[in-house]
Design a protein around this motif. Structure first.
Motif, PDB file in Angstrom:
ATOM      1  N   LYS A 101      -4.816  -1.961 -13.297  1.00 12.18           N
ATOM      2  CA  LYS A 101      -3.630  -1.241 -12.827  1.00 12.18           C
ATOM      3  C   LYS A 101      -2.913  -0.516 -13.963  1.00 12.18           C
ATOM      4  O   LYS A 101      -2.632   0.682 -13.860  1.00 12.18           O
ATOM      5  N   ASP A 102      -2.625  -1.220 -15.021  1.00 12.09           N
ATOM      6  CA  ASP A 102      -1.895  -0.614 -16.140  1.00 12.09           C
ATOM      7  C   ASP A 102      -2.774   0.352 -16.921  1.00 12.09           C
ATOM      8  O   ASP A 102      -2.330   1.439 -17.301  1.00 12.09           O
ATOM      9  N   TRP A 103      -4.020  -0.045 -17.158  1.00 13.66           N
ATOM     10  CA  TRP A 103      -4.940   0.786 -17.941  1.00 13.66           C
ATOM     11  C   TRP A 103      -5.179   2.126 -17.255  1.00 13.66           C
ATOM     12  O   TRP A 103      -5.255   3.158 -17.895  1.00 13.66           O
ATOM     13  N   CYS A 104      -5.307   2.099 -15.940  1.00 10.21           N
ATOM     14  CA  CYS A 104      -5.613   3.315 -15.179  1.00 10.21           C
ATOM     15  C   CYS A 104      -4.369   4.004 -14.615  1.00 10.21           C
ATOM     16  O   CYS A 104      -4.486   5.005 -13.909  1.00 10.21           O
ATOM     17  N   ASN A 105      -3.199   3.448 -14.901  1.00  9.15           N
ATOM     18  CA  ASN A 105      -1.925   4.010 -14.407  1.00  9.15           C
ATOM     19  C   ASN A 105      -1.921   4.137 -12.884  1.00  9.15           C
ATOM     20  O   ASN A 105      -1.642   5.197 -12.331  1.00  9.15           O
ATOM     21  N   ILE A 106      -2.201   3.046 -12.194  1.00  9.63           N
ATOM     22  CA  ILE A 106      -2.254   3.045 -10.735  1.00  9.63           C
ATOM     23  C   ILE A 106      -0.888   2.616 -10.210  1.00  9.63           C
ATOM     24  O   ILE A 106      -0.399   1.535 -10.559  1.00  9.63           O
ATOM     25  N   PRO A 107      -0.282   3.441  -9.358  1.00  7.42           N
ATOM     26  CA  PRO A 107       1.046   3.095  -8.825  1.00  7.42           C
ATOM     27  C   PRO A 107       0.991   1.903  -7.864  1.00  7.42           C
ATOM     28  O   PRO A 107      -0.003   1.688  -7.169  1.00  7.42           O
ATOM     29  N   ASP A 108       2.076   1.147  -7.824  1.00  8.62           N
ATOM     30  CA  ASP A 108       2.167  -0.010  -6.942  1.00  8.62           C
ATOM     31  C   ASP A 108       2.027   0.379  -5.472  1.00  8.62           C
ATOM     32  O   ASP A 108       1.413  -0.348  -4.694  1.00  8.62           O
ATOM     33  N   ASP A 109       2.603   1.513  -5.087  1.00  3.22           N
ATOM     34  CA  ASP A 109       2.520   1.963  -3.693  1.00  3.22           C
ATOM     35  C   ASP A 109       1.067   2.160  -3.272  1.00  3.22           C
ATOM     36  O   ASP A 109       0.680   1.779  -2.169  1.00  3.22           O
ATOM     37  N   PHE A 110       0.283   2.768  -4.143  1.00  4.93           N
ATOM     38  CA  PHE A 110      -1.126   2.986  -3.829  1.00  4.93           C
ATOM     39  C   PHE A 110      -1.844   1.655  -3.654  1.00  4.93           C
ATOM     40  O   PHE A 110      -2.621   1.482  -2.713  1.00  4.93           O
ATOM     41  N   LEU A 111      -1.588   0.704  -4.555  1.00 10.37           N
ATOM     42  CA  LEU A 111      -2.225  -0.613  -4.457  1.00 10.37           C
ATOM     43  C   LEU A 111      -1.851  -1.309  -3.154  1.00 10.37           C
ATOM     44  O   LEU A 111      -2.712  -1.897  -2.490  1.00 10.37           O
ATOM     45  N   ASN A 112      -0.581  -1.247  -2.778  1.00 13.92           N
ATOM     46  CA  ASN A 112      -0.137  -1.896  -1.552  1.00 13.92           C
ATOM     47  C   ASN A 112      -0.796  -1.266  -0.324  1.00 13.92           C
ATOM     48  O   ASN A 112      -1.225  -1.971   0.596  1.00 13.92           O
ATOM     49  N   GLN A 113      -0.893   0.062  -0.300  1.00 14.34           N
ATOM     50  CA  GLN A 113      -1.543   0.743   0.817  1.00 14.34           C
ATOM     51  C   GLN A 113      -3.028   0.413   0.856  1.00 14.34           C
ATOM     52  O   GLN A 113      -3.604   0.216   1.927  1.00 14.34           O
ATOM     53  N   PHE A 114      -3.658   0.348  -0.293  1.00 10.82           N
ATOM     54  CA  PHE A 114      -5.080   0.030  -0.350  1.00 10.82           C
ATOM     55  C   PHE A 114      -5.329  -1.389   0.149  1.00 10.82           C
ATOM     56  O   PHE A 114      -6.272  -1.637   0.906  1.00 10.82           O
ATOM     57  N   LYS A 115      -4.483  -2.331  -0.270  1.00 16.33           N
ATOM     58  CA  LYS A 115      -4.623  -3.715   0.182  1.00 16.33           C
ATOM     59  C   LYS A 115      -4.450  -3.813   1.698  1.00 16.33           C
ATOM     60  O   LYS A 115      -5.174  -4.552   2.359  1.00 16.33           O
ATOM     61  N   ALA A 116      -3.485  -3.069   2.247  1.00 17.42           N
ATOM     62  CA  ALA A 116      -3.268  -3.079   3.696  1.00 17.42           C
ATOM     63  C   ALA A 116      -4.484  -2.513   4.427  1.00 17.42           C
ATOM     64  O   ALA A 116      -4.912  -3.053   5.456  1.00 17.42           O
ATOM     65  N   GLY A 117      -5.064  -1.439   3.909  1.00 13.56           N
ATOM     66  CA  GLY A 117      -6.259  -0.852   4.509  1.00 13.56           C
ATOM     67  C   GLY A 117      -7.442  -1.792   4.449  1.00 13.56           C
ATOM     68  O   GLY A 117      -8.215  -1.911   5.412  1.00 13.56           O
ATOM     69  N   THR A 118      -7.588  -2.501   3.338  1.00 12.43           N
ATOM     70  CA  THR A 118      -8.674  -3.465   3.188  1.00 12.43           C
ATOM     71  C   THR A 118      -8.493  -4.624   4.173  1.00 12.43           C
ATOM     72  O   THR A 118      -9.470  -5.109   4.753  1.00 12.43           O
ATOM     73  N   ALA A 119      -7.253  -5.038   4.385  1.00 16.11           N
ATOM     74  CA  ALA A 119      -6.983  -6.113   5.350  1.00 16.11           C
ATOM     75  C   ALA A 119      -7.357  -5.664   6.766  1.00 16.11           C
ATOM     76  O   ALA A 119      -7.923  -6.451   7.538  1.00 16.11           O
ATOM     77  N   LYS A 120      -7.070  -4.405   7.104  1.00 11.59           N
ATOM     78  CA  LYS A 120      -7.442  -3.883   8.428  1.00 11.59           C
ATOM     79  C   LYS A 120      -8.954  -3.837   8.587  1.00 11.59           C
ATOM     80  O   LYS A 120      -9.483  -4.195   9.642  1.00 11.59           O
ATOM     81  N   THR A 121      -9.652  -3.421   7.548  1.00 12.04           N
ATOM     82  CA  THR A 121     -11.116  -3.390   7.600  1.00 12.04           C
ATOM     83  C   THR A 121     -11.664  -4.799   7.791  1.00 12.04           C
ATOM     84  O   THR A 121     -12.581  -5.017   8.581  1.00 12.04           O
TER      85      THR A 121
END
Length: 145
Positions: free
Chosen positions: A85-105
């Motif tokens: 997350k920090d190394w690649c500068n990934i925003p928290d919002d993106f991570l949260n949305q990705f986790k939600a999408g993975t949960a739906k899958t």
């Protein structure tokens, strides 16, 4: 004066080195994320092909392994994103949305696989009714018509 130029030169090299490091880190992140994206897109294309073959609906027996594969790829990608997350500068919002999408899958995969197991069980039991509940064979008339 010479000492100040030397110090400024070292500072400029250090700053340039960190910019290069950041650019290199960004390139590594982009390559890794692109590789995960390709795997994810391949799994989605497989699901789309299953859907197309069945008139726009997913056959649970065929979709179960494809959804499990998609969920696994998304899980690996999510773990990578959290770890870097920090190394690649990934925003928290993106991570949260990705986790939600993975949960739906994952939920879709669970539902499809549960339904696929029921379908297979029904097929093994003769359509879910069993052999005892099957109607008797129709007798054809014997003799001259």
């Amino acid at each position: 004066m010479v000492r100040l130029n030397y110090a400024l030169g070292r500072l400029a090299i250090f700053a340039l080195g960190s910019v290069v490091l950041t650019a290199a880190a960004q390139a590594d992140c982009n390559q890794d994320i692109a590789a995960f994206g390709q795997k994810r897109n391949a799994a989605i294309q497989k699901l789309n092909a299953i859907s197309k073959a069945h008139g726009g609906k997913l056959d649970p027996v065929e979709a179960c392994p494809a959804l499990r594969s998609l969920n696994a790829v998304e899980g690996e990608m999510g773990a990578y994103l959290v770890k870097n997350k920090d190394w690649c500068n990934i925003p928290d919002d993106f991570l949260n949305q990705f986790k939600a999408g993975t949960a739906k899958t994952g939920g879709m995969a669970s539902q499809a696989c549960a339904l696929a197991a029921k379908v297979k069980q029904m097929q093994q039991n003769g359509g879910g009714l069993g052999a005892a509940a099957a109607p008797p064979p129709v007798k054809l008339p014997a003799g001259p018509l």
